[in-house]
Design a protein around this motif. Structure first.
Motif, PDB file in Angstrom:
ATOM      1  N   CYS A 246       0.837  -1.205   0.000  1.00  0.00           N
ATOM      2  CA  CYS A 246       0.000   0.000   0.000  1.00  0.00           C
ATOM      3  C   CYS A 246       0.868   1.251   0.000  1.00  0.00           C
ATOM      4  CB  CYS A 246      -0.922   0.000   1.210  1.00  0.00           C
ATOM      5  SG  CYS A 246      -2.127   1.339   1.180  1.00  0.00           S
ATOM      6  N   LEU A 247       0.521   2.215  -0.870  1.00  0.00           N
ATOM      7  CA  LEU A 247       1.286   3.460  -0.938  1.00  0.00           C
ATOM      8  C   LEU A 247       0.679   4.546  -0.063  1.00  0.00           C
ATOM      9  CD1 LEU A 247      -0.684   5.250  -2.882  1.00  0.00           C
ATOM     10  CD2 LEU A 247       0.530   4.126  -4.729  1.00  0.00           C
ATOM     11  N   ASN A 248      -0.357   4.196   0.704  1.00  0.00           N
ATOM     12  CA  ASN A 248      -1.117   5.251   1.387  1.00  0.00           C
ATOM     13  C   ASN A 248      -1.426   4.900   2.844  1.00  0.00           C
ATOM     14  OD1 ASN A 248      -2.469   7.812   0.849  1.00  0.00           O
ATOM     15  ND2 ASN A 248      -4.373   6.728   1.285  1.00  0.00           N
ATOM     16  N   TYR A 249      -0.772   3.889   3.438  1.00  0.00           N
ATOM     17  CA  TYR A 249      -1.053   3.472   4.826  1.00  0.00           C
ATOM     18  C   TYR A 249      -2.537   3.131   5.017  1.00  0.00           C
ATOM     19  CZ  TYR A 249       3.521   5.510   6.020  1.00  0.00           C
ATOM     20  OH  TYR A 249       4.850   5.814   6.090  1.00  0.00           O
ATOM     21  N   SER A 250      -3.177   2.608   3.963  1.00  0.00           N
ATOM     22  CA  SER A 250      -4.632   2.409   4.010  1.00  0.00           C
ATOM     23  C   SER A 250      -5.043   0.952   4.038  1.00  0.00           C
ATOM     24  CB  SER A 250      -5.285   3.033   2.772  1.00  0.00           C
ATOM     25  OG  SER A 250      -5.011   4.399   2.697  1.00  0.00           O
ATOM     26  N   LYS A 251      -4.140   0.080   3.651  1.00  0.00           N
ATOM     27  CA  LYS A 251      -4.471  -1.348   3.639  1.00  0.00           C
ATOM     28  C   LYS A 251      -3.923  -1.955   4.914  1.00  0.00           C
ATOM     29  CE  LYS A 251      -2.361  -4.008   0.497  1.00  0.00           C
ATOM     30  NZ  LYS A 251      -2.182  -4.723  -0.789  1.00  0.00           N
TER      31      LYS A 251
END
Lengths: 590, 247
Positions: A246-251
């Motif tokens: 994940c590139l957005n700390y969202s998964k």
């Protein structure tokens, strides 16, 4: 002679989901814990934007996957055949390094049903004797819904699970799955947004009488702080999820939900690029004294430990047990022995549909984005399985896990290359949606794992050998699901479509990706004659060896496995902390 | 199996390209005034003057001829999108096949000679060897069938010959090759060609992100929270690349 490390209370082999959970719970209880990870260290910072926004690197060059050169298995269709190695990944691809498969999973996160946990009991009640295949070896999970529920609930809070509640303490809720087991709490977060395919599928299948609901997701729909104090950011629908970090700390991953909190514990440490080759047993063979690993310089190291946790991927866990002499290897001829028994996989399939006048924007999506229904799965009141002579079912869904262009499906009749292919790409990219199935897969006498007699890994140790093929039960299920999917397709009315399902004579094909939901091989159960582990994932044969993971499933249910793997790990950890640490010994009397 | 250092040429090409952008900025040319596509074209090497780092000149010429048929340019017809040559697919192939690609495959024997295709890749070859063997067999078979080189055939003849390789009518295994069939070679080359056409330009292909522009894929934008609920509305923005190029 080997280097010898200082002794620890617990050595954890593999730092994916189950290893991270186990290490965290044991470290919180004050134990000295050391994790040994075969692959590299990797943190969320290593995958900052824009690095993962690269289909070729992550999806085609398998940047965050185990390398076949060191992690291949061999596969054959039946006990008479010669198994061949997975020289490249195909139908499944295990993870690598810190985070394991939890780094690159799609993050569809849902529970099995209460019926899934007691499938043998259900089959005995619902099917006439002799109606099912005689070589089927399904078994109950040795845990009840009530025992598991609080552990699902906690793991889902760790992950910020997003979805629509269907059954809250027995009350059926609108918009959720009416067939889910009763939840003690609603989903922590609301469901992800629908993409166009989701709303089309939801509307159509509702009209047809099914009960669609949003794919439960561990790509979080809103900002979330989990029980370990970790913050997860709202998913930005970046379109790079399944097979990507994940590139957005969202998964939800071990990195985003557990590891930063775990690393604050001074009684925890970990080694990377360190490959465990065997569990070392005491002379009586009844307990382990530690593990041996090969470090990044090629040096053998002995790590003494009071408890050993095998937390690597399913077939590597089974292989380590076989290489270490823990438990009796399974023999498919006699049906005796348990280590390797009941390997299962899953099948998929579906209908690709093309709509000239619809813009699906397939790149604007979370990994788990989709809508599914569970109407056609084992449960009281589901009669089609009995009618058609199969045990099992599927989630039928329309998911849009990514829209990256390599591998774009094109309508039937489009030339495979040349000018026609190029025109096809221009005309049809972004105008495509799918109806898909993710099926159950039963366990059978002849589907199992052992050690390969011919092929060895980069350290010279025998590979795991998987013997697996589709059985009539699963092929009948596929024909049944095909009919349903085609009826949904008719309602949706695409300009063109093509269907892809197994045929009654299909054999297991190693080439196209299915899913990395390999299960079984060291299953949990109530009877040491048919299971390698008890309900606390404790080896019946070596009481200080625990083996959390998909290996513990006696067969595969249609739900994605991670929620169950996490919950089983929490269930085991709680018992180990409360009982085993004070009084080591078998937690269940055989 | 390695001949020259595989990716040095490609890397040099990119360094030159980067320098071109940097010099435009250094000269005080406002970035917006340079057409984005022009900058992208400058950033990628020109296929005509590209010197392959891995393939021999003859192999590279043949690869160019084959990929030109796999994804042809528009020619005088309808404007659709770039062909493989305009997209620098051969440059991608030279960088990938001569690079690390395949180094992580499991290639220990034994290797059965006629395994079931269901078992996937079962050849003892790295991609570099697949290409070296495949291109030689391909060239020899074309010469034997037509009495001239594949590059000198008409487009229709080339397409027909490629189809025969794809379907194993041109039988590599009858030409003394033990493992690599025509269909295997075609499959590998076509797969890599698509990868080069559609992957991020940093790998050497998809020059100017032309393939992405053609299909309407926004590349590495990777942020669509506002767009996910805009159903059935075409996405308005062009692609960006991992290295920050825009078109």
């Amino acid at each position: 002679m080997a280097i010898v490390n200082d002794e620890v209370d617990a050595v954890v082999v593999g730092l994916g989901w189950s290893g991270s959970i186990m290490a965290m719970e044991l470290a919180r209880a004050g134990l000295k814990v050391r994790a040994i990870e075969r692959g590299p260290d990797q943190t969320s910072e290593d995958f900052a934007y824009p690095k993962p926004a690269d289909q070729y690197g992550y999806d085609k060059l398998y940047k965050v996957f185990a390398k076949p050169a060191s992690a291949a298995v061999t596969v054959r269709h039946d006990t008479g055949g010669t198994a061949l190695p997975t020289r490249q990944w195909g139908s499944f691809c295990p993870g690598n390094g810190v985070g394991g498969a939890g780094l690159h999973w799609t993050a569809v996160m849902l529970r099995p049903t209460p019926t899934d946990l007691k499938l043998k009991t259900y089959a005995d009640e619902v099917y006439a004797p002799g109606q099912l295949q005689e070589d089927m070896q399904v078994q109950d999970f040795p845990v009840t819904w009530d025992e598991m529920e609080k552990h699902f609930d906690f793991f889902e809070k760790v992950c910020g699970q997003s979805g629509t509640t269907g059954n809250l303490r027995g009350d059926i809720q609108p918009g959720g799955d009416p067939f889910e087991g009763p939840r003690s709490n609603p989903y922590p977060l609301p469901a992800l947004e629908d993409t166009l395919n989701c709303s089309m599928f939801r509307e159509t299948t509702t009209k047809m009488g099914y009960h669609p609901f949003s794919n439960p997701s561990a790509n979080v729909s809103q900002a979330w702080t989990n029980p370990y104090g970790q913050n997860i950011a709202p998913c930005n629908y970046c379109g790079f999820c399944s097979k990507y970090p994940c590139l957005n700390y969202s998964k939800a991953s071990p990195q985003t939900t557990i590891l930063d909190a775990l690393k604050l514990h001074k009684n925890f440490d970990y080694k990377t690029n360190a490959e465990v080759t065997r569990v070392e047993l005491h002379d009586d063979g009844k307990t382990a004294k530690g593990i041996t690993y090969v470090d990044e310089t090629g040096q053998e190291v002995f790590q003494p430990a009071k408890m050993v946790f095998l937390c690597s991927f399913q077939f590597q866990n089974v292989r380590l047990m076989l290489l270490s002499g823990i438990g009796t290897p399974y023999d498919p001829m006699t049906g005796e022995g348990v280590v390797g028994r009941n390997y299962a996989f899953l099948s998929n399939g579906g209908v690709s549909m093309f709509f000239k006048d619809k813009e699906f924007n397939p790149f604007a999506t979370a990994g788990a984005t989709g809508v599914m229904f569970n109407d056609v799965s084992p449960r009281a009141g589901f009669e089609d399985g009995v009618k058609h002579g199969f045990l099992g079912g599927a989630k039928i869904h329309s998911s849009q896990s990514n829209g990256n262009p390599i591998g774009t499906p094109l309508p039937e009749g489009t030339p495979g290359w040349g000018m026609g292919w190029k025109k096809g790409m221009r005309d049809w990219y972004g105008h495509h949606m799918k109806i898909s199935i993710t099926t159950t897969c039963m366990s059978y006498r002849g589907n199992y794992v052992d050690l390969d007699p011919t092929y060895s890994d980069h350290l010279g140790n025998p590979m795991a050998r998987i013997t697996f093929d589709w059985k009539e039960n699963e092929l009948k299920l596929q024909q049944y699901l095909k009919d349903i999917c085609l009826k949904i397709k008719d309602q949706l009315g695409p300009d063109s479509y093509h269907a892809s399902f197994l045929k009654m004579d299909s054999q297991y094909d190693l080439r196209p990706y299915v899913s990395t939901h390999n299960v079984g091989g060291a299953v949990m159960g109530d009877d040491p004659k048919t299971s390698a582990l008890n309900k606390y994932l404790q080896s019946w044969d070596c009481h200080n060896v625990f083996v959390p993971g998909g290996n513990a499933f006696p067969q595969n249910f249609q739900a994605n496995p991670t929620d169950m793997i996490g919950a089983l790990t929490y269930h085991a950890a709680a018992k180990i902390v409360s009982d085993y640490v004070k009084s080591p010994g078998p937690l269940v009397q055989a | 199996m390695t001949r020259k250092s595989g990716s040095s040429f490609g890397r040099r090409g990119f360094m030159l390209g980067t320098a071109a952008i940097a010099s435009a900025a250094a000269l005080g040319v406002p970035f917006e005034s340079v057409r984005a596509a022009t900058v992208l074209d400058q950033a990628a090497p020109d296929l005509a003057s590209y010197t392959p780092g891995f393939f021999t000149d003859a192999e590279f010429r043949l690869l160019c001829a084959i990929t030109d048929r796999l994804i042809p340019g528009d020619g005088d017809g309808e404007k659709i999108g770039p062909g493989a040559l305009e997209a620098n697919v051969p440059v991608f192939l030279d960088m990938q096949i001569g690079g690390d690609y395949g180094q992580d495959w499991y290639l220990k024997g034994p290797f059965p000679k006629r395994p079931s295709p269901l078992m996937g890749y079962q050849m003892p070859y790295l991609p570099s060897e697949v290409y070296q063997r495949g291109l030689k067999l391909f060239a020899d078979a074309a010469q034997a069938a037509h009495g001239k080189a594949f590059e000198d055939l008409s487009a229709d003849e080339q397409d027909a010959f490629l189809s025969d390789v794809q379907s194993d009518k041109v039988d590599f295994l009858a030409m003394g090759e033990d493992y690599l069939s025509g269909s295997n070679f075609f499959g590998q080359l076509w797969s890599d060609t698509k990868n080069g056409y559609l992957s991020d330009p940093m790998y050497g292909g998809n020059k100017g992100m032309g393939a992405w522009i053609m299909i309407g894929y926004p590349g590495a934008r990777a942020s669509f929270r506002e767009w996910v609920t805009q159903h059935n509305v075409p996405y308005p923005l062009g692609p960006v690349s991992v290295q920050g190029m825009r078109a």
